[in-house]
Design a protein around this motif. Structure first.
Motif, mmCIF file in Angstrom:
data_model
loop_
_atom_site.group_PDB
_atom_site.id
_atom_site.type_symbol
_atom_site.label_atom_id
_atom_site.label_comp_id
_atom_site.label_asym_id
_atom_site.label_seq_id
_atom_site.Cartn_x
_atom_site.Cartn_y
_atom_site.Cartn_z
ATOM 1 N N SER A 13 27.765 -10.576 14.418
ATOM 2 C CA SER A 13 27.644 -9.083 13.870
ATOM 3 C C SER A 13 26.230 -8.680 14.465
ATOM 4 N N ILE A 14 26.119 -8.238 15.530
ATOM 5 C CA ILE A 14 24.993 -7.860 16.374
ATOM 6 C C ILE A 14 25.109 -6.599 16.922
ATOM 7 N N PRO A 15 23.898 -5.726 17.267
ATOM 8 C CA PRO A 15 24.138 -4.885 18.239
ATOM 9 C C PRO A 15 24.278 -5.677 19.591
ATOM 10 N N PHE A 16 25.292 -4.668 20.362
ATOM 11 C CA PHE A 16 25.313 -5.531 21.677
ATOM 12 C C PHE A 16 25.835 -4.145 22.635
ATOM 13 N N VAL A 17 25.784 -4.305 23.762
ATOM 14 C CA VAL A 17 26.393 -3.319 24.953
ATOM 15 C C VAL A 17 27.480 -4.045 25.499
ATOM 16 N N SER A 18 28.777 -3.417 25.409
ATOM 17 C CA SER A 18 29.912 -3.985 26.100
ATOM 18 C C SER A 18 30.126 -2.887 27.449
ATOM 19 N N TRP A 36 20.553 -17.266 21.000
ATOM 20 C CA TRP A 36 19.616 -16.064 21.026
ATOM 21 C C TRP A 36 19.319 -15.717 19.626
ATOM 22 N N GLU A 37 20.115 -15.783 18.653
ATOM 23 C CA GLU A 37 19.783 -15.445 17.214
ATOM 24 C C GLU A 37 18.849 -16.350 16.801
ATOM 25 N N ALA A 38 18.935 -17.542 17.187
ATOM 26 C CA ALA A 38 17.956 -18.619 16.570
ATOM 27 C C ALA A 38 16.627 -18.507 17.103
ATOM 28 N N MET A 76 16.262 -10.995 18.758
ATOM 29 C CA MET A 76 17.090 -10.212 18.819
ATOM 30 C C MET A 76 16.980 -9.163 17.810
ATOM 31 N N ALA A 77 17.248 -7.912 17.743
ATOM 32 C CA ALA A 77 16.940 -6.777 17.212
ATOM 33 C C ALA A 77 18.209 -6.794 16.040
ATOM 34 N N PRO A 78 17.914 -6.506 14.795
ATOM 35 C CA PRO A 78 18.935 -6.136 13.893
ATOM 36 C C PRO A 78 19.633 -4.920 13.867
ATOM 37 N N LEU A 130 15.110 -7.605 21.128
ATOM 38 C CA LEU A 130 15.975 -7.269 22.240
ATOM 39 C C LEU A 130 17.472 -6.884 21.863
ATOM 40 N N VAL A 131 18.453 -6.401 22.652
ATOM 41 C CA VAL A 131 19.669 -6.129 22.383
ATOM 42 C C VAL A 131 20.336 -6.847 23.724
ATOM 43 N N LEU A 132 21.148 -7.838 23.391
ATOM 44 C CA LEU A 132 21.949 -8.488 24.383
ATOM 45 C C LEU A 132 23.103 -7.324 25.030
#
Length: 416
Positions: free
Chosen positions: A48-53, A205-207, A211-213, A233-235
């Motif tokens: 459950s993360i911000p992501f660019v698909s 990456w979460e660990a 990563m930005a929430p 950052l946002v993956l």
């Protein structure tokens, strides 16, 4: 032997906005974020993360089902971007009268086929399978993208992949540039692709706590490079490709030239695996300017690495101020990862295309969501809304990777 000029004659990418290259640059210039909230059905805990698909990318439609079935998604994105760049440069996909034995591929990927390997682990450990698909090795290998590109386009020269974390495709582009400039290759297809959506990769990456929430409402503005309130950052996934061509060859066949690549410099911080160091970045910037035969005052725009991490952003600005001196406060800087995210091995190729388009269109895209600049990041001209009709002559694209590997590319505008 005199060095040859290197033209950029093809550009291609799989856009997270779901349209073509013109739309992609228009959306970036408008400050339109492609970041969305990703919620998967993975177990034991969903991502459950911000992501660019790239949700509209259909590999079967783009490549044909037989070819797509031979590839992990990172290679599918890479092949689609390569086809788009090749079509853009006006060359047929199959060789006709001209030999392609010195035409090659240099590709960047940080992760390679991690989705294929993760699928294999799930099959073995969760589903109790005894055997995997016989395609597993060729789906997962890091050089799958460049191998498929060479085969599909009949490119008989070097076919290589570079894995250098976030600098992977910058180094691939730089090494391709050197081969064309030296005369070793007439044409090089280069770029990068990655898909950091594997469950294990995203959780790793979460660990790291970089990563930005974000949730469904806040995710589009989750990545805020240089901002006082940035959270990380946002993956994202992505694929981008450029065709680099001997200038005289390009002119002789009458193709469009988008821009010129004129310099490339690399360095290593040699100090820490994840903490960047200004001195290493300074060396890469200085080497690139020297390689391009440029002075700091010749640079009108920098596409920053700008990941929106607490440590990374101020170090990059410190390096820029050290190299550009009195020119720094007039140096237009933007970080487009604020909109297209950080696609690891594909990021530098996407940003190289953005930089080339900025020069071609004489438009500087902004850093989105930058309302209050961190005091540690002041000292350059941060672009927060698009600047159109700018007199842009030359620009740099920065890529500063974990491991301390730094790579900078220099580009020049050309009159059409």
């Amino acid at each position: 032997m005199s060095q040859r000029r290197v033209a950029i004659t093809g550009l291609g990418l799989v856009s997270p906005y779901g349209s073509d290259l013109a739309d992609f640059f228009s959306r970036l210039s408008a400050g339109d974020s492609a970041v969305r909230y990703l919620l998967t059905d993975d177990q034991p805990r969903p991502l459950s993360i911000p992501f660019v698909s790239c949700p509209s990318f259909d590999p079967d439609a783009a490549l044909g089902k037989p070819l797509a079935s031979m590839m992990d998604r990172f290679a599918q994105l890479g092949m689609a971007a390569a086809f788009a760049a090749w079509d853009d440069c006006g060359l047929p996909r199959q060789a006709q009268d001209e030999s392609r034995n010195d035409w090659g591929v240099a590709w960047g990927t940080a992760l390679g086929g991690t989705l294929a390997y993760e699928k294999g682990y799930r099959e073995l450990w969760q589903k109790g399978r005894e055997r995997l698909s016989p395609l597993s090795v060729v789906l997962g290998m890091n050089n799958a993208a460049n191998a498929h590109i060479s085969i599909q386009l009949g490119l008989g020269g070097v076919s290589m992949s570079h894995t250098v974390a976030c600098a992977s495709s910058a180094i691939a582009i730089g090494e391709a540039f050197r081969r064309v400039r030296s005369g070793e290759a007439t044409i090089m297809l280069t770029g990068g692709s990655d898909v950091p959506q594997a469950y294990g990769v995203a959780r790793a990456w979460e660990a790291l706590r970089v990563m930005a929430p974000g949730d469904a409402d806040s995710s589009p503005s989750a990545c805020r490079p240089f901002s006082a309130d940035r959270r990380g950052l946002v993956l994202g996934e992505g694929g981008a490709a450029l065709v680099l061509e001997d200038w005289e060859h390009a002119v002789a066949r009458g193709t469009r030239i988008h821009g010129e690549i004129i310099g490339y410099g690399t360095s290593c911080d040699h100090s820490h695996l994840v903490r960047p160091e200004a001195e290493g970045q300074i060396r890469a910037l200085q080497l690139t300017l020297a390689d391009a035969g440029l002075n700091p005052a010749d640079i009108d725009y920098i596409n920053a690495h700008g990941t929106a991490t607490t440590e990374g952003d101020p170090v990059e600005i410190a390096a820029l101020k050290a190299v550009f001196g009195n020119h720094a406060d007039r140096l237009a800087v933007s970080a487009t990862k604020s909109m297209h995210g950080h696609s690891l091995g594909a990021a530098a190729a996407i940003e190289a295309i953005v930089t080339v388009l900025a020069l071609r269109e004489q438009t500087v895209p902004p850093t989105a969501h930058l309302e209050q600049i961190d005091p540690a990041c002041v000292g350059v001209d941060h672009v927060t809304t698009a600047r159109r009709g700018q007199p842009l002559r030359a620009a740099l694209s920065n890529s500063f990777a974990f491991g301390g590997s730094n790579a900078v590319l220099a580009f020049r505008a050309v009159s059409q």
